[in-house]
Design an enzyme around this catalytic site. Structure first.
Site, PDB file in Angstrom:
ATOM      1  N   ASP A  38       0.833  -1.204   0.000  1.00 42.73           N
ATOM      2  CA  ASP A  38       0.000   0.000   0.000  1.00 42.73           C
ATOM      3  C   ASP A  38       0.859   1.241   0.000  1.00 42.73           C
ATOM      4  O   ASP A  38       1.992   1.211   0.424  1.00 42.73           O
ATOM      5  CB  ASP A  38      -0.782   0.042   1.316  1.00 42.73           C
ATOM      6  N   LYS A  60      -3.515   3.025  -2.916  1.00 44.42           N
ATOM      7  CA  LYS A  60      -4.688   3.842  -3.227  1.00 44.42           C
ATOM      8  C   LYS A  60      -4.431   5.230  -2.685  1.00 44.42           C
ATOM      9  O   LYS A  60      -3.954   5.390  -1.576  1.00 44.42           O
ATOM     10  CB  LYS A  60      -5.923   3.288  -2.528  1.00 44.42           C
ATOM     11  N   MET A 171      -8.428   9.283   8.547  1.00 46.60           N
ATOM     12  CA  MET A 171      -9.078   9.607   7.269  1.00 46.60           C
ATOM     13  C   MET A 171     -10.059  10.771   7.433  1.00 46.60           C
ATOM     14  O   MET A 171     -11.133  10.779   6.812  1.00 46.60           O
ATOM     15  CB  MET A 171      -9.830   8.374   6.705  1.00 46.60           C
TER      16      MET A 171
END
Ligand code: SAH
Length: 261
Positions: A38, A60, A171
């Protein structure tokens, strides 16, 4: 004779600094044939850590999905069925907003042997890198880790505002305005200290302090970007040297770089 089926190991890679990999993680990487990694996992030294492995970037970025989750799961299973020992290296801990559970299910459903190596989660390590303990005797005896990826519901905001401990938001950069406004609306004190720690543990780490009532404008002015951990609660004062200095810094909503101390 049937060919040997490989294995899948879901590995928590910690918040980015390779020093925060566990010994088990380093061992799994050292013997891996394939590593799917990742963006937030420690990948700069991967070639050294996994010298035999084919390295596949499935990273991502917020709003972009270069490789869909189903495709990652398909790749894990396909490589293992081809006989490879596969490491799925993820940022932080695989089971903290990491979709590790889905990958575990995909392997189990496909009959591929799978195990999990936990990792140092950014929810705790990133505040620590900025000098903020998520709990502190006499200050906070609980912490709640919440995803800010989707807006929080009124009921969630109400519960969070009423808990009285430390709130850690992952996030949460794009929803920071609605989260801080929502907590204030639900009665959280406007002078509760908060911090946003960007790129924790890296050379580019930066901590932005503000009290809750000014968190939104301070973060906007600083141009805060993901990846970042938001911490809200009295423990944030521990990042600053003395109480007097903490108050002054929060009052001025001063920006600080480096360790934040
Ligand atoms: N499984 C991961 C979290 C994945 S969600 C873990 O346990 O850490 C991704 C979020 O983690 C980012 O949006 C950010 O909020 C946080 N994050 C991960 N690494 C970070 C870092 N080095 N600095 C700041 N935030 C980080």
């Amino acid at each position: 004779m049937t060919a040997r089926v490989g294995t899948v190991t879901l590995v928590g890679g910690g918040p980015g600094d390779p020093e925060l990999l566990t010994i088990a993680a380093a061992r799994a990487l050292a013997s891996a044939d394939v590593v799917l990694y990742d963006r937030l996992a420690p990948h700069e030294t991967l070639a050294e850590l996994a010298p035999r492995a084919e390295l596949i970037d499935v990273g991502k970025r917020p709003g972009h999905h270069p490789i869909a989750q189903e495709e990652i799961e398909r790749l894990l299973v396909a490589h293992a069925r081809g006989g490879a020992d596969v490491v799925r290296l993820k940022g932080g801990d695989p089971f903290v907003f990491g979709r590790g559970g889905e990958e575990l299910d995909a392997c189990r459903n496909a009959g591929v042997p799978v195990r999990v190596i936990p990792g140092v989660t950014s929810a705790i390590a990133v505040p620590a890198a900025a000098g903020i303990p998520v709990t502190h005797r006499g200050v906070s005896r609980l912490f709640t880790v919440v995803s800010g990826h989707a807006p929080l519901s009124p009921a969630e905001l109400e519960h969070l505002a009423g808990l009285g401990g430390t709130i850690v938001v992952l996030m949460g950069v794009s929803n920071l305005p609605s989260i801080s406004a929502g907590l204030l609306r639900c009665g959280m004190a406007p002078d509760v200290p908060a911090a946003v720690i960007e790129r924790g543990g890296s050379a580019a780490q930066r901590t932005t302090f503000a009290d809750l009532s000014r968190l939104r404008e301070t973060a906007e002015r600083a141009g805060v970007r993901s990846p970042a951990v938001i911490v809200i609660g009295e423990v944030v004062r521990r990042a600053l040297l003395g109480e007097a200095e903490a108050r002054a810094v929060l009052a001025d909503a001063v920006l600080r770089s480096g360790s934040g101390v």
